[in-house]
Write an enzyme that holds these catalytic residues in place. Structure first.
Site, short mmCIF file in Angstrom:
data_model
loop_
_atom_site.label_atom_id
_atom_site.label_comp_id
_atom_site.label_asym_id
_atom_site.label_seq_id
_atom_site.Cartn_x
_atom_site.Cartn_y
_atom_site.Cartn_z
N ASP A 286 0.86 -1.18 0.00
CA ASP A 286 0.00 0.00 0.00
C ASP A 286 0.91 1.25 0.00
O ASP A 286 2.14 1.15 0.08
CB ASP A 286 -0.97 -0.02 1.18
CG ASP A 286 -2.20 0.85 0.90
OD1 ASP A 286 -2.15 1.69 -0.03
OD2 ASP A 286 -3.22 0.69 1.59
C1 BGC Z 1 -5.09 3.09 0.15
C2 BGC Z 1 -5.24 2.03 -0.93
C3 BGC Z 1 -5.10 2.64 -2.28
C4 BGC Z 1 -3.77 3.35 -2.36
C5 BGC Z 1 -3.48 3.95 -3.71
C6 BGC Z 1 -3.88 3.96 -0.06
O1 BGC Z 1 -3.88 5.05 0.78
O2 BGC Z 1 -5.03 2.46 1.40
O3 BGC Z 1 -6.50 1.40 -0.79
O4 BGC Z 1 -5.22 1.65 -3.26
O5 BGC Z 1 -3.74 4.38 -1.41
O6 BGC Z 1 -4.25 5.04 -3.98
#
Ligand code: BGC
Length: 762
Positions: A286
Site C-alpha cells: 500500500d
Molecule cells: C489506500 C489504498 C489505495 C492506495 C493507492 C492507499 O492510501 O489504502 O487502498 O489503493 O492508497 O491510492
C-alpha cells in the site's frame, strides 16, 4: 515538479516494441522473461519493483518526483493515478522508446466502484446481494478505465469489518465471510473477464492483505491482533476467494498483524499466500507502506525494504525504499539477487499476461473513451444498481411509496450536493457534473410534482469538523447564521408541502480512508432539524446517506419511514426518485449489522455463544454476557431490509435429516409474495454446528438466492448442502467437517428465521 507538465509536451515517438506471442502459455512466457531478465542489470530489475504516482489523485502525503527521468533510466515499473490515453501513451512511449530495455509500464488506478460512471459504494453494492449485478458493475468499470488507458485496478477491497467506527467499512462488502467471498469472486471476474490481455479488461488487485478491517477500536491503520483460528475461518476467506478467482495481484495492508506488519510479514505473504494458496501473481505494497515500517519500529529504510522484499513483496508503492536501498542490501549480502529476480519476474509476468510486451499501447486507443465513458447503457446500469443497493429500514403504515402529486419539501444538507453523491473512493468521478438528489429527482418527476428545497442545517455544527468531512472537492456550503434561523426557514418550506423528504446523514468523506468516527449517529445538528420537521405533523421520510452502519435508535423510534441510500453513485438522484415513488421496489439487505449503540461494537450476527449466553428474547440478567444499559440486540440485524410488498415463508423442508459425507441435503422453502407490489427477496440460509472440537458461531451464512415474485406468486427455493458447506478450520487449522448435529436456518434476515435440525454422519 508535476509529471503532468513534464510529459505534456512530448512528441509521439516511433514505437519499437517486443515481439510477444499473443499467448499466455506459461512456458513461452518463462522463456521470454528469462531471456529478457538475462539482459537486465540489477538496477533495471530493481526499477521494475518501483511504483510511482502520476499525480491525478493522491492518497498519501508523499508524491513521486522526476518521473520522466526515472522512466528513461528504467527505474519505474508501474505508474498509478495517471489517466487519459494521451498522457498514458506519452509515458509509455518514454518507456518503450527511451529506456534501454524498452520494458512497458503497467498503469494502475483506484477504480473501486466505477471509473467515470460511478456505482454505489461497495458496502451499498453488497446490500444488493446480487453478484451478477456486482460483476456487471466491475465489467463496466473495466471497460471505461481501460478506454482511458488503464490496465490495473486496486480493487476489490475485501476486508471484513465488524466495527462501524472504521471509515473504510464503506469500501468493502461488510461483516460477512460468505457474502464477502462471493462478491470478491464476482468483482475479479468482472474486472479481468476471460482474457486479461483483452484491451477492455483490468488486472485486479485484491486488498488490503490482510485483516485491515479489524483495526483495534475502529481507528484507521491501527493494530490487529487475532487468533489464527479466527483469521482462517472468518477474515481470510474473501482474499482467498479473490485469488482462487484469478486475481493477478495483491496489495499489502498497513496494519500490524500479531506483531509483524503485513508489509513485512513473511508468514502472510509467503507461507499463506504463496505456499498454502498457490498465488502466482505479484504483491504490491500500500501507499508508502514500506517506509511506514520505520514508524512501526522495524528499523531504517534499508532494513525495512530488505525485510519487505524477503517477506514476499514485489512492488513498492511510492516510497522508493526498494529503488534507493535494495542494491546496497545486495552488496551487503542482506538480500540476494535471487530475491530481486523473483520479484522482478513476477512483475514482468503480470505485464506479459496483460499483453503489454505484445503491444504496449494495447490500452491506448484514442477513440474508445468517448464511446465507452458514461454511455447510456452504463448510466442505466448505475441507476439500476443504485436502486438495488437501497435498504428500506422502516416504513410505518406504508408511507412509502409516495404518490407523484402535490408538493414535496426536500430538506437537508445532503439534498443538493452533487459532489457528495458518488461517495468515498470515487477518485475519477466527475464531481461537477454529478446531479444532486434535488436535480436527479426533478429530472424524474418533471411537472408531476413540485419540489421545494431548503438545506435546513449545516452538515455539522462544528465548522472545523465539517472541513475535515468535506475534502477532495466534496463540498457542502456552510451557512453560519444561528441554527434556529436555518431551522425556522426550513420549517416554513416544510409547512407548504404535502410530504417532507429529509436528506440527512454523513457526507461522503465522513467514511472512507482516515475517516473513523467515535460517534456514529446522524450529526446532532441534523437530528435537531429532523425533530423539528417531525413536529410539523407532515409525513416525514428520512433519506439517509451513509458510508457505514449508523446508530439510528432515536430515528427508528420517531421517524415513520427510513430509506438508507448509502452513496449511490452518478445516478443517485434518479434512483432515489425511482424507489420513493414505487417505480422500483426496494430489495437491499444490510451487509453489516446496525447497532443500537456505538458501545456494542464490534457487533456481528455470527458471534460465538459464550458460556453465559443470554436466553432468547431476554435483556439483562446478572452474571450473563450482556450490558446493564442496552440489550445485546442490534437495531437492524445483518441481512435485514424491507420491501413495499410482503413475503411469507412456509416451513422449510429437508430432503433428509442425515447428511452422508459424500452426499447432499436439499433444504427447500416456499416463498410467496403476499402483498400488492412485485418485488425481489433475498432468501438467506444459515447454519449452526451445535457441537464441535472448537466453538462455532451461533449462525453462519452459507447460501442466499435473490428471487423476483409478482403479487400472489410463490416459488420454491432450493439450496443444496454438502459436507463442503460444513467445513471449518479446527484448532490444528485442518479444514474439515465434524460429524454431529447441525441447525439450518432459513429466513428473510439473520434474525427472523425458521430452523430445522440434521446430522452429518460418517
Ligand atoms: C489506500 C489504498 C489505495 C492506495 C493507492 C492507499 O492510501 O489504502 O487502498 O489503493 O492508497 O491510492
Amino acid at each position: 515538479m508535476k509529471y503532468t507538465v513534464i510529459i505534456a509536451g512530448l512528441l509521439a515517438i516511433k514505437l519499437s516494441g517486443y515481439a510477444q506471442q499473443a499467448t499466455t502459455d506459461k512456458s513461452k512466457m518463462d522463456i521470454f522473461i528469462t531471456d529478457l531478465m538475462g539482459r537486465m542489470t540489477l538496477e533495471e530489475k530493481i526499477g521494475q519493483l518501483n511504483l510511482v504516482t502520476g499525480g491525478d489523485a493522491t492518497t498519501g502525503a508523499v508524491v513521486s518526483t522526476d518521473v520522466e527521468a526515472k522512466i528513461k533510466a528504467g527505474k519505474i515499473g508501474g505508474i498509478f493515478s495517471m489517466t487519459t490515453v494521451p498522457r498514458i501513451r506519452a509515458a509509455q512511449e518514454l518507456a518503450v522508446n527511451h529506456s534501454r530495455l524498452k520494458i512497458p509500464i503497467i498503469f494502475g488506478m483506484d477504480v473501486i466502484h466505477g471509473y467515470k460512471t460511478i456505482f454505489p459504494i461497495p458496502l451499498g453494492l453488497a446490500a444488493s446481494w446480487d453478484t451478477t449485478l456486482i460483476e456487471e458493475t466491475a465489467r463496466i468499470a473495466a471497460i471505461e478505465a481501460s478506454a482511458d488507458g488503464l490496465n490495473w485496478t486496486f480493487s476489490p477491497m475485501v476486508d471484513i469489518s465488524r466495527d462501524a467506527r472504521w471509515g473504510r467499512i464503506s469500501e468493502g462488502s461488510g461483516e460477512d465471510t460468505y457474502l464477502g467471498s462471493r462478491i470478491a469472486e464476482a468483482m475479479v471476474h468482472g474486472y479481468q473477464g476471460d482474457d486479461l490481455s483483452a484491451d477492455n479488461t483490468l488486472m485486479a488487485c485484491v486488498k488490503h492483505f490482510a485483516l485491515y478491517g479489524a483495526a483495534e477500536a475502529g481507528r484507521d491503520y491501527n493494530t490487529t491482533d487475532m487468533s489464527l483460528h479466527r483469521m482462517y475461518n472468518e477474515y481470510l476467506p474473501p482474499y482467498k476467494a479473490a485469488i482462487d478467482a484469478g486475481a493477478g495481484s495483491v496489495m499489502t495492508s498497513f496494519n500490524d498483524i500479531n506483531g509483524v506488519p503485513a508489509t513485512a510479514n513473511k508468514w502472510l505473504m509467503t507461507d499463506v499466500l504463496r505456499h498454502q494458496w498457490g498465488f502466482d501473481g505479484f504483491v504490491v505494497t500500500d501507499y508508502t507502506a514500506v517506509n511506514e515500517l520505520i514508524d512501526h519500529g522495524l528499523g531504517n529504510l534499508q532494513e525495512v525494504s530488505a525485510r519487505s522484499l524477503k517477506a514476499g513483496v514485489e512492488m513498492d508503492m511510492v516510497g522508493e525504499g526498494f529503488l534507493t536501498t535494495l542494491k546496497k542490501s545486495v552488496e551487503a549480502g542482506k538480500v540476494s539477487e535471487a530475491d530481486i529476480d523473483r520479484a522482478c519476474r513476477l512483475v514482468l509476468e503480470a505485464k506479459y499476461k496483460l499483453g503489454l510486451f505484445d503491444d504496449p499501447f494495447r490500452y491506448c486507443d484514442e477513440n474508445r473513451a468517448a464511446k465507452a465513458i458514461l454511455n447510456p447503457t452504463h448510466l442505466a446500469k448505475a441507476r439500476e444498481a443504485a436502486g438495488k443497493s437501497f435498504v428500506l429500514l422502516k416504513n410505518d403504515e406504508q408511507l412509502l411509496p409516495l404518490k407523484k402529486q402535490g408538493t414535496m419539501a426536500l430538506i437537508g444538507p445532503l439534498a443538493n450536493t452533487g459532489s457528495n453523491m458518488p461517495g468515498t473512493w470515487s477518485v475519477s468521478a466527475d464531481l461537477e457534473n454529478t446531479p444532486s438528489l434535488l436535480e436527479g429527482m426533478r429530472e424524474v418527476l418533471g411537472d408531476t410534482m413540485k419540489i421545494i428545497y431548503h438545506p435546513g442545517s449545516n452538515l455539522l455544527a462544528d465548522s472545523s469538523y465539517q472541513e475535515r468531512a468535506t475534502l477532495f472537492g466534496r463540498t457542502i456550503p456552510r451557512d453560519d447564521r444561528p441554527e434556529a434561523e436555518l431551522i425556522a426557514e426550513a420549517l416554513e418550506v416544510a409547512r407548504q408541502a404535502d410530504v417532507v423528504v429529509a436528506a440527512l446523514g454523513e457526507s461522503s468523506e465522513m467514511s472512507g480512508e482516515s475517516s473513523s468516527r467515535t460517534d456514529i449517529g446522524i450529526p446532532a445538528v441534523q437530528q435537531r432539524l429532523l425533530a423539528e420537521l417531525l413536529k410539523t405533523g407532515k409525513p416525514v421520510v428520512l433519506v439517509l446517506f451513509t458510508g457505514r452502519p449508523l446508530t439510528l435508535t432515536w430515528e427508528n423510534e420517531h421517524v415513520p419511514a427510513i430509506l438508507n441510500v448509502w452513496f449511490g453513485g452518478t445516478e443517485t438522484g434518479k434512483a432515489v426518485a425511482d424507489v420513493l415513488f414505487g417505480d422500483v421496489n426496494p430489495s437491499g439487505k444490510l451487509p453489516a449489522t446496525f447497532p443500537q449503540h456505538v458501545g456494542q461494537l464490534p457487533l456481528y450476527y455470527s458471534h460465538k455463544n459464550t458460556g453465559r449466553p443470554l436466553g432468547e428474547g431476554q435483556w439483562f440478567q446478572k452474571f450473563r454476557s450482556n450490558y446493564l444499559d442496552v440489550s445485546n440486540d442490534p437495531l437492524y440485524p445483518f441481512g435485514y431490509g424491507l420491501s413495499y410488498t410482503t413475503f411469507t415463508y412456509d416451513e422449510p423442508v429437508l430432503s433428509t435429516d442425515t447428511l452422508q459425507r459424500k452426499g447432499n441435503l436439499q433444504v427447500s422453502v416456499e416463498v410467496s409474495n403476499t402483498g400488492s407490489y412485485a418485488g425481489e427477496e433475498v432468501v438467506q440460509l444459515y447454519i449452526r454446528d451445535l457441537v464441535g472440537s472448537v466453538t462455532r458461531p451461533v449462525k453462519e451464512l452459507k447460501g442466499f438466492q435473490k428471487i423476483q415474485l409478482a403479487p400472489g406468486q410463490s416459488q420454491r427455493v432450493v439450496f443444496d448442502l454438502t459436507e463442503e458447506d460444513l467445513k471449518f478450520y479446527n484448532a490444528d487449522l485442518e479444514y474439515a467437517a465434524e460429524a454431529g448435529e447441525f441447525i439450518v436456518f432459513i429466513g428473510t434476515n439473520s434474525r427472523d428465521v425458521q430452523e430445522k435440525h440434521f446430522f452429518l454422519i460418517d
